[in-house]
Design a protein around this motif. Structure first.
Motif, PDB file in Angstrom:
ATOM      1  N   GLN A  74      56.942  -9.255   3.393  1.00 36.46           N
ATOM      2  CA  GLN A  74      55.700 -10.008   2.811  1.00 36.46           C
ATOM      3  C   GLN A  74      55.629 -10.979   3.668  1.00 36.46           C
ATOM      4  O   GLN A  74      56.624 -11.570   4.367  1.00 36.46           O
ATOM      5  CB  GLN A  74      56.359 -10.458   1.519  1.00 36.46           C
ATOM      6  CG  GLN A  74      56.580  -9.353   0.379  1.00 36.46           C
ATOM      7  CD  GLN A  74      55.319  -8.568   0.062  1.00 36.46           C
ATOM      8  OE1 GLN A  74      54.283  -9.267   0.108  1.00 36.46           O
ATOM      9  NE2 GLN A  74      55.360  -7.391  -0.431  1.00 36.46           N
ATOM     10  N   HIS A 103      49.869  -9.027   8.437  1.00 33.06           N
ATOM     11  CA  HIS A 103      49.185  -9.184   7.019  1.00 33.06           C
ATOM     12  C   HIS A 103      47.655  -9.634   7.294  1.00 33.06           C
ATOM     13  O   HIS A 103      47.715 -10.718   8.082  1.00 33.06           O
ATOM     14  CB  HIS A 103      50.034 -10.396   6.084  1.00 33.06           C
ATOM     15  CG  HIS A 103      51.522  -9.700   6.053  1.00 33.06           C
ATOM     16  ND1 HIS A 103      51.823  -8.738   5.451  1.00 33.06           N
ATOM     17  CD2 HIS A 103      52.380 -10.259   6.645  1.00 33.06           C
ATOM     18  CE1 HIS A 103      53.125  -8.629   5.487  1.00 33.06           C
ATOM     19  NE2 HIS A 103      53.615  -9.450   6.236  1.00 33.06           N
ATOM     20  N   HIS A 163      48.438 -12.721  -1.744  1.00 30.12           N
ATOM     21  CA  HIS A 163      49.861 -13.111  -1.682  1.00 30.12           C
ATOM     22  C   HIS A 163      50.081 -14.661  -2.068  1.00 30.12           C
ATOM     23  O   HIS A 163      50.764 -14.903  -3.162  1.00 30.12           O
ATOM     24  CB  HIS A 163      50.745 -12.412  -0.518  1.00 30.12           C
ATOM     25  CG  HIS A 163      52.022 -12.850  -0.671  1.00 30.12           C
ATOM     26  ND1 HIS A 163      52.769 -13.905  -0.136  1.00 30.12           N
ATOM     27  CD2 HIS A 163      53.135 -11.953  -0.991  1.00 30.12           C
ATOM     28  CE1 HIS A 163      54.148 -13.618  -0.365  1.00 30.12           C
ATOM     29  NE2 HIS A 163      54.318 -12.527  -0.936  1.00 30.12           N
TER      30      HIS A 163
END
Ligand code: MN
Length: 229
Positions: A47, A173, A181
């Motif tokens: 992430q 990302h 996010h």
């Protein structure tokens, strides 16, 4: 009425717009290009993760900034900056994609020695990252004028020599994923600026260095490093 007057935080100029973009917060994504994570032997995060820079530590393209105190290894990091144009909270990637005001070239200047030391001791990165005059932002281009983020070239020249050279499609990302996010943790809103990470090739600067950053489709960014003050 305030007790005293603070130095003003400059608006980011926007191509074709008389008014500037005022800055409220600056978020930065860490390790968003695999080749940059690899050059420091770091794992690629599943992430995105973040640190912040104070808007008071922002300067505009063309700045001449003194080599900062407390470091012997001050680094350039060329980055693609995203300027938020609409409120975003717990947004999907699709919603996030529609909330971008524009884009700009940016430099995430870093005390690399202190970042490394603090990371090793499991301390926060602030001394390494939230350095005075370390968030350098170029003239912005509106999202509609820039078009889709695809494989635009992102590069950095130090005294005319190419040091960083990559493409935006190599971000781990992408912009909608980052905004979706981050909006899970913050009420993002106009005035929020996100630096999306640097490609490989980061390196140290010295007083007298002239840095130029380029992203295809955006105004270039310039920074000169002066002697320590
Ligand atoms: Mn960075």
């Amino acid at each position: 009425m305030s007790l005293f007057t603070l130095p003003p935080i400059p608006d980011i100029p926007v191509t074709g717009e008389a008014a500037g973009y005022p800055v409220r917060r600056i978020f930065c994504v860490g390790r968003n290009y695999a080749a940059h994570a690899a050059e420091f032997g770091n794992e690629v995060p599943e992430q995105p993760f973040y640190f912040t820079k104070s808007p008071a530590n922002m300067v505009l393209s063309g700045a001449v900034t003194p080599y900062p105190s407390g470091t012997e290894n001050y680094h350039f990091e060329m980055e693609f900056a995203v300027l938020i144009g609409a409120p975003l909270f717990r947004a999907s990637a699709e919603e996030a994609a529609g909330a971008v005001y524009g884009y700009a070239c940016a430099l995430d200047m870093t005390r690399r020695d202190l970042q490394a030391r603090e990371r090793k001791q499991q301390r926060p990165w602030d001394l390494g990252k939230d350095v005075e005059a370390s968030a350098v932002i170029g003239t912005a281009t509106r999202a509609a004028d820039f078009g889709p983020v695809t494989s635009q070239r992102i590069s950095l020249l130090q005294n005319g020599a190419v040091k960083q050279d990559s493409t935006l499609d190599l971000m781990i990302h992408d912009v909608p994923a980052i905004l979706a996010h981050l909006s899970g943790y913050y009420h993002l809103a106009p005035g929020d600026v996100i630096l999306t990470g640097t490609p490989e090739g980061v390196g140290p600067v010295q007083p007298g260095d002239k840095i130029e950053g380029q992203i295809e489709g955006l105004s270039p960014i310039f920074l000169e490093i002066a002697a320590p003050d």
